[in-house]
Design a protein around this motif. Structure first.
Motif, PDB file in Angstrom:
ATOM      1  N   SER A 251       0.920  -1.129  -0.037  1.00 47.16           N
ATOM      2  CA  SER A 251       0.037   0.032  -0.151  1.00 47.16           C
ATOM      3  C   SER A 251       0.809   1.391   0.044  1.00 47.16           C
ATOM      4  O   SER A 251       1.737   1.449   0.884  1.00 47.16           O
ATOM      5  N   PHE A 252       0.599   2.013  -0.878  1.00 49.31           N
ATOM      6  CA  PHE A 252       1.452   3.476  -1.021  1.00 49.31           C
ATOM      7  C   PHE A 252       0.352   4.618  -0.854  1.00 49.31           C
ATOM      8  O   PHE A 252      -0.823   4.455  -1.254  1.00 49.31           O
ATOM      9  N   GLY A 253       0.570   5.406   0.169  1.00 47.88           N
ATOM     10  CA  GLY A 253      -0.520   6.358   0.264  1.00 47.88           C
ATOM     11  C   GLY A 253       0.268   7.671   0.422  1.00 47.88           C
ATOM     12  O   GLY A 253       1.464   8.040   1.065  1.00 47.88           O
ATOM     13  N   LEU A 254      -0.762   8.740   0.465  1.00 49.84           N
ATOM     14  CA  LEU A 254      -0.444  10.242   0.718  1.00 49.84           C
ATOM     15  C   LEU A 254      -1.546  10.846   1.575  1.00 49.84           C
ATOM     16  O   LEU A 254      -2.745  10.735   1.178  1.00 49.84           O
ATOM     17  N   ARG A 255      -1.515  11.363   2.527  1.00 49.16           N
ATOM     18  CA  ARG A 255      -2.601  12.223   3.529  1.00 49.16           C
ATOM     19  C   ARG A 255      -2.217  13.387   3.561  1.00 49.16           C
ATOM     20  O   ARG A 255      -1.086  13.953   3.987  1.00 49.16           O
ATOM     21  N   GLU A 268      -7.030  11.809   1.568  1.00 48.21           N
ATOM     22  CA  GLU A 268      -6.064  10.695   1.859  1.00 48.21           C
ATOM     23  C   GLU A 268      -6.250   9.964   0.498  1.00 48.21           C
ATOM     24  O   GLU A 268      -7.408   9.587  -0.114  1.00 48.21           O
ATOM     25  N   ALA A 269      -5.267   9.554  -0.318  1.00 48.33           N
ATOM     26  CA  ALA A 269      -5.200   8.710  -1.409  1.00 48.33           C
ATOM     27  C   ALA A 269      -4.280   7.490  -1.302  1.00 48.33           C
ATOM     28  O   ALA A 269      -3.230   7.668  -0.785  1.00 48.33           O
ATOM     29  N   MET A 270      -4.811   6.310  -1.649  1.00 50.82           N
ATOM     30  CA  MET A 270      -4.097   5.163  -1.540  1.00 50.82           C
ATOM     31  C   MET A 270      -4.178   4.364  -2.805  1.00 50.82           C
ATOM     32  O   MET A 270      -5.060   4.056  -3.464  1.00 50.82           O
ATOM     33  N   VAL A 271      -2.803   3.541  -3.231  1.00 50.57           N
ATOM     34  CA  VAL A 271      -2.799   2.725  -4.246  1.00 50.57           C
ATOM     35  C   VAL A 271      -2.337   1.461  -3.530  1.00 50.57           C
ATOM     36  O   VAL A 271      -1.336   1.459  -2.879  1.00 50.57           O
ATOM     37  N   GLN A 272      -2.835   0.175  -4.093  1.00 48.15           N
ATOM     38  CA  GLN A 272      -2.373  -1.113  -3.728  1.00 48.15           C
ATOM     39  C   GLN A 272      -1.948  -1.881  -4.682  1.00 48.15           C
ATOM     40  O   GLN A 272      -2.582  -2.008  -5.701  1.00 48.15           O
ATOM     41  N   ARG A 282      -4.703  -4.837  -8.246  1.00 45.68           N
ATOM     42  CA  ARG A 282      -4.622  -3.602  -8.904  1.00 45.68           C
ATOM     43  C   ARG A 282      -5.737  -2.835  -7.837  1.00 45.68           C
ATOM     44  O   ARG A 282      -6.990  -2.856  -8.424  1.00 45.68           O
ATOM     45  N   ALA A 283      -5.514  -2.190  -6.941  1.00 43.31           N
ATOM     46  CA  ALA A 283      -6.782  -1.528  -6.041  1.00 43.31           C
ATOM     47  C   ALA A 283      -6.188  -0.258  -5.611  1.00 43.31           C
ATOM     48  O   ALA A 283      -5.339   0.298  -5.656  1.00 43.31           O
ATOM     49  N   TRP A 284      -7.234   0.711  -5.307  1.00 45.01           N
ATOM     50  CA  TRP A 284      -6.990   2.046  -4.908  1.00 45.01           C
ATOM     51  C   TRP A 284      -8.201   2.554  -3.964  1.00 45.01           C
ATOM     52  O   TRP A 284      -9.267   2.043  -3.833  1.00 45.01           O
ATOM     53  N   SER A 285      -7.924   3.766  -3.261  1.00 46.56           N
ATOM     54  CA  SER A 285      -9.012   4.261  -2.597  1.00 46.56           C
ATOM     55  C   SER A 285      -8.580   5.929  -2.715  1.00 46.56           C
ATOM     56  O   SER A 285      -7.637   6.236  -2.391  1.00 46.56           O
ATOM     57  N   ARG A 319      -8.273 -13.034 -13.527  1.00 50.39           N
ATOM     58  CA  ARG A 319      -7.282 -13.391 -12.427  1.00 50.39           C
ATOM     59  C   ARG A 319      -6.819 -12.125 -11.513  1.00 50.39           C
ATOM     60  O   ARG A 319      -6.366 -12.174 -10.772  1.00 50.39           O
ATOM     61  N   VAL A 320      -7.019 -11.044 -12.147  1.00 48.24           N
ATOM     62  CA  VAL A 320      -6.779  -9.499 -11.540  1.00 48.24           C
ATOM     63  C   VAL A 320      -7.664  -9.300 -10.386  1.00 48.24           C
ATOM     64  O   VAL A 320      -8.999  -9.512 -10.614  1.00 48.24           O
ATOM     65  N   LEU A 321      -7.233  -8.944  -9.036  1.00 54.16           N
ATOM     66  CA  LEU A 321      -8.080  -8.507  -8.023  1.00 54.16           C
ATOM     67  C   LEU A 321      -7.949  -7.143  -7.818  1.00 54.16           C
ATOM     68  O   LEU A 321      -7.093  -6.558  -7.555  1.00 54.16           O
ATOM     69  N   GLN A 322      -9.152  -6.436  -8.001  1.00 57.16           N
ATOM     70  CA  GLN A 322      -9.160  -4.967  -7.596  1.00 57.16           C
ATOM     71  C   GLN A 322      -9.928  -4.486  -6.397  1.00 57.16           C
ATOM     72  O   GLN A 322      -9.913  -3.470  -6.179  1.00 57.16           O
ATOM     73  N   THR A 323     -10.050  -5.593  -5.559  1.00 54.48           N
ATOM     74  CA  THR A 323     -10.675  -5.168  -4.330  1.00 54.48           C
ATOM     75  C   THR A 323      -9.550  -4.580  -3.477  1.00 54.48           C
ATOM     76  O   THR A 323      -8.393  -5.061  -3.016  1.00 54.48           O
ATOM     77  N   PHE A 324      -9.924  -3.430  -3.054  1.00 52.11           N
ATOM     78  CA  PHE A 324      -9.096  -2.721  -1.870  1.00 52.11           C
ATOM     79  C   PHE A 324      -9.118  -3.462  -0.678  1.00 52.11           C
ATOM     80  O   PHE A 324     -10.249  -3.793  -0.307  1.00 52.11           O
TER      81      PHE A 324
END
Length: 448
Positions: A251-255, A268-272, A282-285, A319-324
């Motif tokens: 998880s990579f995040g910036l707040r 806050e933005a997060m990429v996983q 491939r997830a994000w929030s 096969r790709v999981l996008q669930t955060f």
């Protein structure tokens, strides 16, 4: 207990935090006990030697909380109409010997009336909640704290790593942390494993299936403050609507957060990225909270808007999981009633809090929920799958309304009461029981 408020405020006591170990009571070193001060104040700073190098701080958190439901889990749970009592006590002792420190906090946590059976958030019996030692070193103008043992960890807004304070049993971690403080900048390095809660006395154990490591930095900006972080999490038995398997997620995040005048913000933005069952993640929030305090209006209302977008899986057949995955989020994530967790969700959450005086606040809130992706289901805060997404194409989950009244009788004693309603939307109606959820909660807490 009600007599100590003026004297306590006059002494500018430190802010109390849920994890307790960050409270600095050394300001009491040269202050005489004033008449009318809280009875417990002498326990917050006890010198054990003439030079004042050895000091002890003690205190306790005690809480009684009742929660009653009708239509819990929209009528699909084993006991949808339920009421139970949570009881917990968390005494602590904080010993400082020069640059060395030992912190111990046991827990007694019980539940009465939970049906069909109480779980890890309900009870643990008597156990060790926190127990660690640390060493503080001076590095010029900076300080380095090296800590090992069991502790509560709350990073930032607790969206990914939190103390899980709202439920009865908090979430502790075993492992190591290094904390560097240099001016307005703090950098944390961590390697932890969550504590697995057992129902009996002294049976909490370090998890053998989960691990968390990473780096978390906080610094002051020209306007407000900012967090930048990287977290690496392993779960050998993860479960999503797409399936089950080993999860290794980064998880990579910036707040950005702060306040200026009446305005306050927390964005806050997060990429996983990573692998789940051998396939890519491939997830994000994106999460936000923006508020404004009308300081000169009657009842000084604080108006705020929370908005969240949390990615869900596009296609359970690929096969790709996008669930955060929010990893170890705070409890009561969306309010006193939080039947949904921050997975595959879009929500808008306006609210207002009024200051009624004499320590009483009144909060009103509404929440509207949608699925971010039609290919994924709904999850609870712990990550359990509540409803598969395979039975409906609708995004509409439902809407929630809540009223909360809190009374801070004095620094130590508080009361709260809340009433919540969740009305099911089309997705829930098309995939199973869809009764409205009614919840009432009452809480009394004492903390010093």
């Amino acid at each position: 207990m009600l007599l100590g408020v003026p004297a306590a405020r006059a002494q500018a006591l430190p802010e109390t935090v849920n994890w307790r170990y960050d409270e600095d009571w050394s300001g009491l070193r040269d202050r005489a006990q004033r008449p009318g001060a809280p009875w417990w104040l002498p326990a917050k700073y006890v010198p054990l030697d003439a030079a004042g190098r050895v000091t002890l701080t003690t205190g306790i958190d005690a809480r009684v909380r009742y929660e009653g439901f009708t239509g819990n889990e929209w009528g699909s749970g084993a006991a949808p109409d339920d009421g139970y009592l949570w009881l917990r006590a968390l005494p602590y002792a904080d010993l400082h010997v020069g640059s060395l420190r030992a912190f111990v906090q046991p827990i007694a946590g019980y539940a009465r009336g939970v049906r069909p059976i109480s779980g890890p958030v309900d009870r643990t019996g008597v156990d060790l909640l926190q127990g660690f030692a640390d060493l503080r070193l001076s590095l010029g103008s900076a300080t380095l704290t090296v800590r090992g043992g069991r502790e509560l960890v709350a990073l930032g807004s607790e969206r990914l790593v939190g103390a899980r304070w709202g439920p009865n049993i908090p979430q502790a971690f075993d492992g190591l942390r290094a904390i560097l403080d240099a001016g307005a900048t703090r950098v944390q390095l961590l390697r932890l494993r969550p504590v697995q809660i057992g129902p009996g006395d002294f049976d909490d154990r370090t998890s053998t299936t989960k691990r968390l490591s990473g780096a978390y930095a906080t610094t002051r900006l020209p306007i407000g403050s900012g967090d930048l972080y990287y977290l690496d999490a392993i779960n050998r038995a993860a479960h999503f609507d797409q399936g089950s398997g080993r999860e290794h997620r980064q998880s990579f995040g910036l707040r950005l957060f702060g306040a200026a005048g009446g305005l306050r913000w927390n964005w806050e933005a997060m990429v996983q990225r990573g692998r789940f069952a051998g396939a890519p993640i491939r997830a994000w929030s994106v999460a936000s909270e923006t508020g404004y305090r009308f300081a000169h209006a009657p009842l000084t209302p604080l108006v705020r808007l929370r908005a969240n977008v949390v990615s869900g899986d596009r296609d359970p057949a690929d096969r790709v999981l996008q669930t955060f995955d929010p990893l170890y989020p705070k409890g009561k994530y969306f309010g006193e009633l939080s039947p949904l967790g921050p997975y595959n969700i879009v929500n808008l959450h306006p609210g207002v809090t009024f200051t009624l005086g004499h320590g009483v606040d009144l909060g009103l809130a509404a929440v509207r929920y949608w699925r971010e992706s039609r290919g994924d289901g709904l999850y609870g805060v712990p990550g359990n799958l509540i409803r598969s997404g395979k039975g409906s194409r609708s995004r509409d989950i439902g809407e929630q309304a809540e009223v909360l009244i809190e009374w801070q009788a004095n620094r130590a004693l508080s009361f709260s009461a809340s009433a919540s309603l969740f009305r099911a939307g089309r997705f829930l109606r098309e995939t199973g029981p869809a009764r409205p959820i009614h919840m009432a909660a009452f809480e009394t807490a004492y903390r010093f």
